[in-house]
Motif scaffolding. Structure first.
Motif, PDB file in Angstrom:
ATOM      1  N   LEU A 242      -5.835  -1.208   6.593  1.00 51.32           N
ATOM      2  CA  LEU A 242      -4.960  -1.007   6.134  1.00 51.32           C
ATOM      3  C   LEU A 242      -4.171  -0.697   4.843  1.00 51.32           C
ATOM      4  CD1 LEU A 242      -3.029  -3.884   8.287  1.00 51.32           C
ATOM      5  CD2 LEU A 242      -2.764  -1.368   9.197  1.00 51.32           C
ATOM      6  N   LYS A 243      -3.818   0.003   4.654  1.00 50.37           N
ATOM      7  CA  LYS A 243      -3.494   0.881   2.953  1.00 50.37           C
ATOM      8  C   LYS A 243      -2.230   0.069   2.312  1.00 50.37           C
ATOM      9  CE  LYS A 243      -6.059   5.613   4.030  1.00 50.37           C
ATOM     10  NZ  LYS A 243      -5.686   6.482   4.283  1.00 50.37           N
ATOM     11  N   GLY A 424       8.203  -0.611  15.878  1.00 50.06           N
ATOM     12  CA  GLY A 424       7.910  -0.478  15.074  1.00 50.06           C
ATOM     13  C   GLY A 424       8.100   0.696  13.931  1.00 50.06           C
ATOM     14  N   CYS A 425       6.881   0.636  13.076  1.00 54.76           N
ATOM     15  CA  CYS A 425       6.665   1.696  12.264  1.00 54.76           C
ATOM     16  C   CYS A 425       6.938   3.089  12.776  1.00 54.76           C
ATOM     17  CB  CYS A 425       4.999   1.627  11.332  1.00 54.76           C
ATOM     18  SG  CYS A 425       4.369   0.521  10.822  1.00 54.76           S
ATOM     19  N   PHE A 426       7.233   3.300  13.568  1.00 52.16           N
ATOM     20  CA  PHE A 426       7.885   4.213  14.434  1.00 52.16           C
ATOM     21  C   PHE A 426       9.398   4.730  14.873  1.00 52.16           C
ATOM     22  CE2 PHE A 426       3.167   5.082  16.708  1.00 52.16           C
ATOM     23  CZ  PHE A 426       2.622   5.040  15.347  1.00 52.16           C
ATOM     24  N   ILE A 441       9.151  12.721   8.688  1.00 55.13           N
ATOM     25  CA  ILE A 441       8.336  11.406   8.026  1.00 55.13           C
ATOM     26  C   ILE A 441       7.137  11.270   8.608  1.00 55.13           C
ATOM     27  CG2 ILE A 441       8.758   8.708   7.428  1.00 55.13           C
ATOM     28  CD1 ILE A 441      11.656   8.978   7.630  1.00 55.13           C
ATOM     29  N   SER A 442       5.992  11.035   7.929  1.00 49.62           N
ATOM     30  CA  SER A 442       4.817  11.721   8.556  1.00 49.62           C
ATOM     31  C   SER A 442       3.799  10.274   9.746  1.00 49.62           C
ATOM     32  CB  SER A 442       3.447  11.622   7.313  1.00 49.62           C
ATOM     33  OG  SER A 442       1.988  11.478   8.529  1.00 49.62           O
ATOM     34  N   VAL A 447      -2.521   7.437   7.316  1.00 49.84           N
ATOM     35  CA  VAL A 447      -1.543   7.525   6.284  1.00 49.84           C
ATOM     36  C   VAL A 447      -1.262   6.371   6.054  1.00 49.84           C
ATOM     37  CG1 VAL A 447       1.050   7.539   6.221  1.00 49.84           C
ATOM     38  CG2 VAL A 447       0.066   9.869   7.341  1.00 49.84           C
ATOM     39  N   CYS A 448      -1.480   5.409   7.319  1.00 54.26           N
ATOM     40  CA  CYS A 448      -1.047   4.110   7.541  1.00 54.26           C
ATOM     41  C   CYS A 448      -2.595   3.084   6.938  1.00 54.26           C
ATOM     42  CB  CYS A 448       0.047   3.355   8.183  1.00 54.26           C
ATOM     43  SG  CYS A 448       1.484   4.346   8.644  1.00 54.26           S
ATOM     44  N   HIS A 449      -3.376   3.808   7.919  1.00 56.87           N
ATOM     45  CA  HIS A 449      -4.959   3.203   7.710  1.00 56.87           C
ATOM     46  C   HIS A 449      -6.198   4.308   8.634  1.00 56.87           C
ATOM     47  CE1 HIS A 449      -3.723   4.342  12.211  1.00 56.87           C
ATOM     48  NE2 HIS A 449      -2.948   2.631  11.960  1.00 56.87           N
ATOM     49  N   SER A 450      -7.626   3.445   7.838  1.00 56.79           N
ATOM     50  CA  SER A 450      -7.913   4.271   8.550  1.00 56.79           C
ATOM     51  C   SER A 450      -8.358   3.693  10.174  1.00 56.79           C
ATOM     52  CB  SER A 450      -9.410   4.871   7.850  1.00 56.79           C
ATOM     53  OG  SER A 450      -8.980   4.457   6.178  1.00 56.79           O
ATOM     54  N   ILE A 451      -8.927   4.349  10.970  1.00 52.22           N
ATOM     55  CA  ILE A 451      -9.146   3.674  12.120  1.00 52.22           C
ATOM     56  C   ILE A 451     -11.119   3.650  12.023  1.00 52.22           C
ATOM     57  CG2 ILE A 451      -8.858   3.223  14.643  1.00 52.22           C
ATOM     58  CD1 ILE A 451      -6.667   4.990  14.439  1.00 52.22           C
TER      59      ILE A 451
END
Ligand code: HEC
Ligand code: HEC
Ligand code: HEC
Ligand code: HEC
Ligand code: HEC
Length: 467
Positions: A242-243, A424-426, A441-442, A447-451
């Motif tokens: 999680l970034k 949530g974020c979406f 908005i991307s 953008v938010c995490h590397s899976i």
């Protein structure tokens, strides 16, 4: 000397009752206070009795004494020949008796002020305590209190998030609180208690007392264990980097970029904040953008400045969804993974509306036993204990997340972190909201995490971390 004073405050019925109430409540306050100092634990109600109810009776008693005296004199004046009785007492300081009376009166008043001030101080402490907020009005706050007790903030008092420091919010909270007491007493409160709280104090003044908003968190590895809904309840792992980010050096990036002091995001939404119509973003360096949903209503809705609580809306009352609760119970060994289809069946059985915790426990045990007796009759005897403990664990899960009396069901309080338990974020990140230039908005998955792994059996990442 005291006889004179005493007779003056007990001369009429009302003053006598007042004196009685004041003395009786004082004796009780002192006894209960001494007991508390000696270590007697009486639970939330004892504090309420000692520092709120009894002092209220004490003060009422004190008020009754002069009121009784005035009423008594008024009645004396109505008696023929009593017209000359003055309405208020006459103090002649040349009279020794009066002077003595005054000395006792002033002494008693000083003692009373000390008692009332002490009780007010302790009373406020009681009213700010977690027990008072969470446990005293039991059914009403049971959902929030139960979830709170299980959260990472279970040692942070309700008041630290809901009131915060400063006198203005203190007064406001006491006014709100007075109304809430009436609402509870007369059963006027809404069920469930509506969320979001539109008058919650800004996070800047509560969360940021403890969490430094510009602290750089960086990337955070999050590993989640799930169980599949197959016969073997196969263990699956999801690993995300999680970034979270935050402010590092001159600029911030990642998820905590939203709370950079230079970043300002405002949005217009419906009352529930689930449906976002419009987002305005501006940066201290002059950059600004407006994202709009073309299908959203032109006017109306509620404007709000984004803060911690728009993502962390359940920092303390985080009810868990049924699937992740079962995953955790399996991991903790409360539910035996060797029971075939226990994930699928457990989920089916608890993801329902039972009208009480007792009813839920009974139905869960019955349904689970029924499933195994129909499909795996040989297991029913061989694993009777394991099936019974699984049923108990499922009943426990239901009882800490669903509160039928308060109309709190699995979906009542959506969590906004991520995009699994609600949009949530979406709600903002996605294709619906666009600028004039059709910029969105991307919603790119990185953008938010590397899976690193998504619901995989024994993913490489686990062996890399634990060679
Ligand atoms: C770490 C901070 C924090 C603590 C501690 C805390 N709360 Fe909350 N509470 C919140 C936030 C944030 C919300 C609002 C969520 C929203 O508006 O979306 C909330 C909402 C509520 C609600 C509205 C219903 C809901 O779930 O949204 C109630 C009732 C409530 N809290 C009661 C309590 C009680 C009682 C305690 C103490 C036992 C407590 N809170 C402790 C942060 C906290
Ligand atoms: C009185 C201090 C205090 C206040 C106020 C407070 N927190 Fe915390 N918070 C803590 C502590 C202490 C921890 C660490 C608990 C632990 O490690 O178990 C924590 C942990 C967290 C975590 C990480 C753990 C988790 O549950 O994911 C988040 C996120 C968080 N707080 C958000 C908030 C938000 C949002 C608010 C305001 C609504 C808030 N906090 C208010 C003290 C506070
Ligand atoms: C845009 C959404 C968003 C906003 C706004 C936001 N956070 Fe977070 N925060 C996150 C996410 C996502 C995580 C990682 C969650 C996880 O660990 O599962 C996180 C993690 C945290 C953590 C845990 C960090 C750790 O070391 O584990 C704390 C504490 C925290 N946030 C506090 C805050 C506070 C205080 C604010 C307001 C100043 C805030 N956050 C604003 C989304 C947000
Ligand atoms: C109220 C709307 C809103 C919500 C909710 C929201 N965001 Fe954002 N987010 C934005 C906007 C606006 C931007 C900037 C977009 C741009 O500049 O093109 C942004 C940018 C980002 C960025 C890029 C930051 C950078 O480094 O430049 C990340 C990462 C991000 N958001 C994560 C999240 C996560 C995770 C959540 C949910 C926990 C979330 N956001 C919820 C509005 C939102
Ligand atoms: C705006 C930020 C953002 C975007 C874009 C985003 N995610 Fe997430 N996602 C999150 C956050 C935050 C979490 C962590 C939630 C938590 O800690 O509970 C998460 C969690 C997840 C999880 C783990 C769920 C679980 O509990 O096992 C998966 C899988 C996932 N995301 C997939 C995706 C995919 C696929 C995409 C691209 C379509 C995507 N995400 C886009 C923010 C985002």
């Amino acid at each position: 000397m005291f006889k004179n004073f005493l007779s003056s405050i007990t001369r009429n019925a009302m003053s006598l009752i007042g004196t009685g109430l004041a003395i009786a409540s004082l004796v009780l306050i002192v006894c209960l206070f001494v007991m508390e100092q000696l270590g007697f634990e009486g639970g939330p109600y004892l504090g309420i009795l000692t520092y709120l109810i009894l002092p209220a009776i004490f003060v009422t008693g004190l008020i009754l004494i002069p009121v009784g005296s005035v009423l008594y004199r008024r009645s004396l004046r109505k008696v023929p020949g009593g017209e000359s009785t003055p309405l208020l007492p006459v103090f002649d300081l040349n009279n020794t008796k009066t002077r003595r009376w005054m000395v006792i009166f002033l002494g008693a008043t000083m003692v009373n002020i000390v008692i009332v001030a002490g009780a007010t101080y302790k009373g406020v402490e009681v009213m700010e305590s977690v027990e008072f907020c969470g446990a005293a009005c039991h059914t009403v706050m049971q959902p929030e209190y139960t979830a709170y007790e299980r959260s990472s903030h279970s040692r942070v008092s309700c008041a630290e998030c809901h009131i915060g420091p400063g006198a203005d919010w203190f007064v406001k909270s006491k006014l709100d609180g007075a109304w809430q007491l009436v609402a509870v007493a007369f059963d006027l409160y809404p069920r469930p208690i509506p969320t979001p709280l539109h008058d919650l104090r800004p996070a800047r003044e509560t969360c940021e007392q403890c969490h430094w908003p510009t602290r750089f968190v960086g990337d955070k590895l999050s590993i989640k264990t799930h169980y599949d809904e197959d016969e073997a309840n196969t263990e699956l792992t999801t690993a995300l980097l999680l970034k979270v980010g935050g402010l590092a050096g001159q600029r911030s990036h990642g998820i905590h970029w939203h709370v950079d002091p230079d970043v300002k995001i405002r949005y217009r939404s419906d009352e529930t904040r689930e449906e976002i119509y419009e987002v305005e973003y501006s940066h201290g360096n002059g950059e600004s953008k407006v994202f709009r949903d073309r299908k959203a209503p032109e006017n109306g809705g509620v404007w709000r400045e984004m803060d911690c609580v728009d993502c962390h809306n359940r920092p303390s009352h985080n009810y868990q969804p049924p699937a992740s609760e079962i995953d955790i119970a399996v991991q903790n060994g409360l539910i035996d993974r060797s029971l075939p289809y226990i994930k699928r069946e457990g989920l089916r059985i608890i993801d329902a509306k039972y009208q009480s915790h007792d009813e839920a426990r009974e139905a869960i045990t019955a349904e689970l036993t029924n499933f195994y007796s129909e499909n795996y009759p040989e297991l029913l005897a061989a694993k009777a204990d394991t099936i019974a403990s699984a049923a108990t664990a499922l009943g426990d899960i239901y009882s800490v997340n669903v509160f039928p009396e308060m109309q709190v069901w699995w979906e009542t309080y959506p969590e906004h972190i991520g995009h699994e338990r609600s949009d949530g974020c979406f709600r903002c990140h996605g294709r619906r909201l666009r600028t004039e230039e059709r910029e969105t908005i991307s919603r790119d998955c990185d953008v938010c995490h590397s899976i690193l792994a998504e619901r995989e059996e024994d993913p490489d990442i686990l062996t890399q971390l634990n060679p």
